[in-house]
Scaffold this motif. Sequence first.
Motif, PDB file in Angstrom:
ATOM      1  N   PRO A   7     -37.612  29.772  19.165  1.00 57.90           N
ATOM      2  CA  PRO A   7     -37.500  28.434  19.756  1.00 57.90           C
ATOM      3  C   PRO A   7     -37.533  27.346  18.616  1.00 57.90           C
ATOM      4  CG  PRO A   7     -39.297  29.509  20.991  1.00 57.90           C
ATOM      5  CD  PRO A   7     -38.630  30.296  19.608  1.00 57.90           C
ATOM      6  N   CYS A   8     -36.567  26.158  18.651  1.00 57.92           N
ATOM      7  CA  CYS A   8     -36.619  25.266  17.770  1.00 57.92           C
ATOM      8  C   CYS A   8     -37.023  23.843  18.304  1.00 57.92           C
ATOM      9  CB  CYS A   8     -35.064  25.178  17.155  1.00 57.92           C
ATOM     10  SG  CYS A   8     -34.509  26.592  16.085  1.00 57.92           S
ATOM     11  N   LEU A   9     -37.716  23.135  17.806  1.00 61.55           N
ATOM     12  CA  LEU A   9     -38.320  21.972  18.230  1.00 61.55           C
ATOM     13  C   LEU A   9     -38.054  20.855  17.375  1.00 61.55           C
ATOM     14  CD1 LEU A   9     -41.523  23.782  19.669  1.00 61.55           C
ATOM     15  CD2 LEU A   9     -39.914  22.706  21.314  1.00 61.55           C
ATOM     16  N   ARG A  10     -37.914  19.434  18.099  1.00 59.29           N
ATOM     17  CA  ARG A  10     -37.831  18.418  17.115  1.00 59.29           C
ATOM     18  C   ARG A  10     -39.001  17.414  17.360  1.00 59.29           C
ATOM     19  NH1 ARG A  10     -32.202  15.261  16.852  1.00 59.29           N
ATOM     20  NH2 ARG A  10     -33.177  14.718  18.664  1.00 59.29           N
ATOM     21  N   TYR A  11     -39.488  17.014  16.471  1.00 66.16           N
ATOM     22  CA  TYR A  11     -40.630  15.801  16.741  1.00 66.16           C
ATOM     23  C   TYR A  11     -39.959  14.612  15.855  1.00 66.16           C
ATOM     24  CZ  TYR A  11     -43.494  19.606  18.668  1.00 66.16           C
ATOM     25  OH  TYR A  11     -43.903  20.612  19.405  1.00 66.16           O
ATOM     26  N   ARG A  12     -40.756  13.510  16.432  1.00 67.60           N
ATOM     27  CA  ARG A  12     -40.402  12.424  15.549  1.00 67.60           C
ATOM     28  C   ARG A  12     -41.420  12.202  14.221  1.00 67.60           C
ATOM     29  NH1 ARG A  12     -39.995  10.116  20.788  1.00 67.60           N
ATOM     30  NH2 ARG A  12     -37.673   9.630  21.187  1.00 67.60           N
ATOM     31  N   ASP A  13     -42.757  12.475  14.775  1.00 68.03           N
ATOM     32  CA  ASP A  13     -43.737  12.763  13.463  1.00 68.03           C
ATOM     33  C   ASP A  13     -43.928  14.225  13.268  1.00 68.03           C
ATOM     34  OD1 ASP A  13     -46.082  12.690  11.693  1.00 68.03           O
ATOM     35  OD2 ASP A  13     -46.963  11.127  12.937  1.00 68.03           O
ATOM     36  N   THR A  14     -43.103  15.126  12.616  1.00 68.82           N
ATOM     37  CA  THR A  14     -43.390  16.363  12.349  1.00 68.82           C
ATOM     38  C   THR A  14     -44.585  16.895  11.510  1.00 68.82           C
ATOM     39  OG1 THR A  14     -40.895  16.436  12.562  1.00 68.82           O
ATOM     40  CG2 THR A  14     -41.792  18.320  11.771  1.00 68.82           C
ATOM     41  N   PRO A  15     -44.787  16.033  10.522  1.00 67.77           N
ATOM     42  CA  PRO A  15     -46.086  16.488  10.001  1.00 67.77           C
ATOM     43  C   PRO A  15     -47.385  16.407  10.927  1.00 67.77           C
ATOM     44  CG  PRO A  15     -44.884  14.962   8.507  1.00 67.77           C
ATOM     45  CD  PRO A  15     -44.277  15.082   9.715  1.00 67.77           C
ATOM     46  N   ALA A  16     -47.327  15.498  11.742  1.00 65.70           N
ATOM     47  CA  ALA A  16     -48.339  15.556  12.743  1.00 65.70           C
ATOM     48  C   ALA A  16     -48.509  16.495  13.674  1.00 65.70           C
ATOM     49  CB  ALA A  16     -48.484  14.161  13.390  1.00 65.70           C
ATOM     50  N   ALA A  17     -47.196  16.864  14.216  1.00 70.54           N
ATOM     51  CA  ALA A  17     -46.942  18.095  14.895  1.00 70.54           C
ATOM     52  C   ALA A  17     -47.381  19.405  14.534  1.00 70.54           C
ATOM     53  CB  ALA A  17     -45.623  17.900  15.426  1.00 70.54           C
ATOM     54  N   ILE A  18     -47.058  19.592  13.046  1.00 71.78           N
ATOM     55  CA  ILE A  18     -47.374  20.691  12.402  1.00 71.78           C
ATOM     56  C   ILE A  18     -48.887  20.970  12.366  1.00 71.78           C
ATOM     57  CG2 ILE A  18     -47.359  21.997  10.259  1.00 71.78           C
ATOM     58  CD1 ILE A  18     -44.559  20.825   9.665  1.00 71.78           C
ATOM     59  N   ASP A  19     -49.587  19.740  12.131  1.00 71.28           N
ATOM     60  CA  ASP A  19     -51.117  19.839  11.990  1.00 71.28           C
ATOM     61  C   ASP A  19     -51.412  20.165  13.492  1.00 71.28           C
ATOM     62  OD1 ASP A  19     -51.016  19.234   9.284  1.00 71.28           O
ATOM     63  OD2 ASP A  19     -51.588  17.059   9.620  1.00 71.28           O
ATOM     64  N   TRP A  20     -51.101  19.622  14.462  1.00 72.23           N
ATOM     65  CA  TRP A  20     -51.632  19.834  15.667  1.00 72.23           C
ATOM     66  C   TRP A  20     -51.352  21.172  16.272  1.00 72.23           C
ATOM     67  CZ3 TRP A  20     -50.115  20.751  20.821  1.00 72.23           C
ATOM     68  CH2 TRP A  20     -51.041  20.262  21.935  1.00 72.23           C
TER      69      TRP A  20
END
Length: 144
Positions: A7-20
Amino acid sequence: MPSIAIPCLRYRDTPAAIDWLCEVFGFACQVAVPGIDGAIAHAQLTLGDGMIMLGSVSDEGEYGKVLVQPDEIKGRQTQTVYLQVNDADRVCERARNAGAIILQEPSDTEFGSRGFMCRDLEGHVWNVGTYDPWKPEDLFATNS
């Protein structure tokens, strides 16, 4: 080498998404390639034998032209990610405490697993449960 679906996902705040995602679901960041202005051009997060890939939202290229974020389509989804875990209740509590919106509380299914559904911080829907799709004999044994 066998084919593998990732699966591939996009995030506006990818660094925060990675941490979460690492904190809540237990992923490990295998690689994160920086982009422009704090964006992430490409990231790979692993969990057991599984992987997801992430990138920052961008309108660049063909890929950026075909994807939208959940909030751009009223929270609707065209696909979700299923995450197999050992303890759905514990993961649900971590997700709730980290700001996830719980869409379905942990419950037992008719085929013997336990799971829940939530939205992450940017609205992506995650189905999380104890069902192990690599052991389909468990599903058929309880439905026979």
